[in-house]
Design a protein around this motif. Structure first.
Motif, PDB file in Angstrom:
ATOM      1  N   LEU A  91      -5.475 -33.998 -30.795  1.00 20.66           N
ATOM      2  CA  LEU A  91      -6.780 -34.679 -29.433  1.00 20.66           C
ATOM      3  C   LEU A  91      -6.172 -36.144 -29.176  1.00 20.66           C
ATOM      4  O   LEU A  91      -6.547 -36.108 -28.777  1.00 20.66           O
ATOM      5  CB  LEU A  91      -8.099 -34.467 -30.525  1.00 20.66           C
ATOM      6  N   LEU A  92      -4.939 -36.552 -30.192  1.00 19.60           N
ATOM      7  CA  LEU A  92      -4.520 -37.402 -29.475  1.00 19.60           C
ATOM      8  C   LEU A  92      -3.554 -37.584 -28.971  1.00 19.60           C
ATOM      9  O   LEU A  92      -2.515 -36.838 -28.624  1.00 19.60           O
ATOM     10  CB  LEU A  92      -3.851 -38.339 -30.784  1.00 19.60           C
ATOM     11  N   CYS A  93      -3.126 -38.535 -27.733  1.00 19.35           N
ATOM     12  CA  CYS A  93      -2.001 -38.112 -26.333  1.00 19.35           C
ATOM     13  C   CYS A  93      -1.001 -39.140 -27.002  1.00 19.35           C
ATOM     14  O   CYS A  93      -1.823 -40.152 -27.109  1.00 19.35           O
ATOM     15  CB  CYS A  93      -2.564 -38.249 -25.277  1.00 19.35           C
ATOM     16  N   THR A  94       0.544 -38.411 -25.589  1.00 18.45           N
ATOM     17  CA  THR A  94       0.872 -39.478 -25.564  1.00 18.45           C
ATOM     18  C   THR A  94       1.760 -39.987 -24.446  1.00 18.45           C
ATOM     19  O   THR A  94       1.267 -38.604 -23.700  1.00 18.45           O
ATOM     20  CB  THR A  94       2.547 -39.349 -26.715  1.00 18.45           C
ATOM     21  N   ASP A  95       2.584 -40.822 -24.475  1.00 20.63           N
ATOM     22  CA  ASP A  95       2.884 -41.325 -22.941  1.00 20.63           C
ATOM     23  C   ASP A  95       4.409 -42.322 -23.042  1.00 20.63           C
ATOM     24  O   ASP A  95       4.614 -43.054 -23.126  1.00 20.63           O
ATOM     25  CB  ASP A  95       2.134 -41.767 -22.025  1.00 20.63           C
ATOM     26  N   THR A  96       5.199 -41.273 -22.875  1.00 20.35           N
ATOM     27  CA  THR A  96       6.526 -42.199 -23.557  1.00 20.35           C
ATOM     28  C   THR A  96       7.632 -42.285 -21.967  1.00 20.35           C
ATOM     29  O   THR A  96       8.286 -41.105 -21.308  1.00 20.35           O
ATOM     30  CB  THR A  96       7.168 -41.411 -24.633  1.00 20.35           C
ATOM     31  N   GLN A  97       8.324 -43.510 -21.569  1.00 22.41           N
ATOM     32  CA  GLN A  97       9.401 -43.002 -21.279  1.00 22.41           C
ATOM     33  C   GLN A  97      11.156 -43.603 -21.703  1.00 22.41           C
ATOM     34  O   GLN A  97      10.434 -45.003 -22.109  1.00 22.41           O
ATOM     35  CB  GLN A  97       9.107 -44.146 -19.643  1.00 22.41           C
ATOM     36  N   GLU A  98      11.582 -42.813 -21.320  1.00 19.06           N
ATOM     37  CA  GLU A  98      13.011 -43.520 -21.923  1.00 19.06           C
ATOM     38  C   GLU A  98      14.012 -43.011 -20.941  1.00 19.06           C
ATOM     39  O   GLU A  98      13.867 -42.433 -20.356  1.00 19.06           O
ATOM     40  CB  GLU A  98      13.482 -43.169 -23.484  1.00 19.06           C
TER      41      GLU A  98
END
Length: 453
Positions: free
Chosen positions: A300-307
């Motif tokens: 149920l938990l989301c991520t948002d990642t930029q690298e």
């Protein structure tokens, strides 16, 4: 703490699903296998423990904080309320017929009564106050339940500002008012503050598993930005983006937007009005700067990642000094931003303070940070937008609360000596938690370049 430890033990006891060994450098450490991912059949018990823990520990406090005596979540199949899936036992794919959830605060020390007025019961998580197949009788049962408990303020999910808090459809709203009659109908109030607080607040149990979830996203990025996936001169940015999407699909983890990958290089000038400064659908070459944006959801938990990544030239053994300084400038912007986090401060106030700090340190920064949790673009204080570095009405005026998660997102422009002074845009996004005292990153943050050797 017992629930949290049980959840972590369940995750850590699972065999690693990803068997490919893909060394890559991130935050000064070698990342190998992607962390453990539970099989689909083992996820619902974990999710349900998280949901029930939230209902037990967070909901009573939030209802009292927002002045709601009874909260109604009413929806139908194919038109589910956005909060519905955060409240009910899993696996669940839809509301069944007309589904009514009732939360009644019985007062301090007595807890919140959780009731269903449904054709189908929800097991031990909810007490069934009515069951049957007649829709008119169902509405009558709801009205009688409300009248019997006599709440002063009845929260319903209607909102002009927050879509996530506007889940009660027009026809259901009209039917509810008709069934309640004038006297009880006058007690209906918007539950938008409760909905936003429910969606933005993270429980202790969630914060035990969230780092694991974010580490999965970071590990897949590290894998993608490696020589295992990229052959300079042959692989395109779109192929890497599809690799990331298919890697998550193999792990049975839904992405909430299509990953994208872009490059910057010395001969690609970036205009001042281009905050993202990168090209896609290009063949990746030695000397290229890579960037990706990835969002995935699990438990149920989301991520948002930029690298950021770099492709070494044949004569290079490390990332050029100018690019290393640029990444350090990006980390400095993160530090300035998170130092301005304080309970009760609005998103607009945090943005203004960060802009002032960047100006004092001669950092050309853009800040566009947002809450994260059940949704990738979560609700709570908006801290700038990429196309608006001024105040954001309403959402930017929302105050920061403790135990909330945020995607620390933005970019910094820096000149690169090795590129004859041309700018590189360091575009970073790392998921973090504000605990009321400070900000900590859920799975660390990028402080060293990912390197394709």
């Amino acid at each position: 703490m017992g629930v949290a430890l049980a959840l972590m033990a369940s995750l850590l006891a699972t065999e690693l699903q990803a068997q490919d060994d893909a060394p890559a450098f991130a935050q000064g450490r070698v990342i190998g296998q992607v962390p453990a991912v539970l099989p689909q059949r083992e996820r619902p018990p974990v999710i349900n423990r998280l949901v029930e823990d939230r209902l037990d520990t967070l909901l009573p406090k939030l209802m009292r904080e927002t002045g709601i005596d009874m909260w109604l979540v009413i929806n139908r199949e194919y038109a589910e309320d956005p909060v519905y899936f955060t409240l009910v036992p899993h696996p669940v794919h839809a509301a069944r017929r007309t589904t009514m959830l009732v939360f009644h605060d019985r007062g301090e020390g007595q807890g919140v009564e959780r009731l269903t007025v449904n054709r189908y019961p929800f097991g031990s998580m909810y007490e069934s106050a009515w069951s049957g197949g007649n829709l008119d009788e169902q509405w009558q049962g709801l009205a009688e339940l409300i009248a019997d408990r006599d709440p002063a303020r009845i929260g319903i999910n209607v909102s002009e500002t927050w879509p996530v808090a506007d889940g009660l459809t027009s026809s259901l709203h009209q039917r509810l008012r008709s069934e309640l009659g004038p006297e009880l109908g006058e007690r209906l109030v918007s539950a938008e503050n409760l909905v936003v607080r429910w969606m933005e607040s993270r429980s202790e149990a969630e914060l035990q598993v969230y780092p694991h979830i974010v580490s999965i996203a970071r590990a897949v990025i590290a894998e993608a930005f490696s020589e295992q996936v990229i052959t300079p001169g042959a692989t395109t940015t779109d192929e890497v983006a599809w690799y990331i999407a298919e890697r998550f699909a193999a792990l049975e983890l839904p992405i909430w937007f299509m990953p994208y990958v872009n490059i910057q290089r010395a001969e690609f000038e970036c205009g001042d009005n281009d905050p993202f400064c990168g090209r896609s659908n290009e063949v990746i070459l030695p000397g290229d700067v890579l960037h990706t944006d990835v969002g995935v959801c699990y438990l149920l938990l989301c991520t948002d990642t930029q690298e950021m990544g770099y492709v070494l030239r044949p004569d290079e053994t490390e990332v050029p000094a100018g690019l290393r300084r640029a990444l350090a400038a990006g980390n400095r912007w993160q530090d300035l931003l998170t130092a301005n986090f304080a309970s009760g401060r609005t998103g607009n106030e945090i943005l203004a303070a960060t802009r002032d700090d960047c100006e004092r340190e001669d950092l050309r920064c853009l800040t566009y940070t947002h809450p994260i949790g059940f949704n990738g673009h979560g609700v709570g204080p908006t801290i700038g937008m990429w196309d608006n570095q001024g105040p954001t009405p309403v959402r930017g005026d929302w105050k920061l609360s403790a135990h909330t998660a945020h995607s620390i997102e933005g970019s910094v422009r820096s000149p690169v000596d090795e590129w004859n002074g041309q700018d590189v845009a360091i575009k970073l996004e790392q998921d973090a938690v504000f605990d009321g005292e400070g900000v900590w990153y859920l799975a660390g943050r990028q402080t060293e370049w990912l390197v394709v050797r």
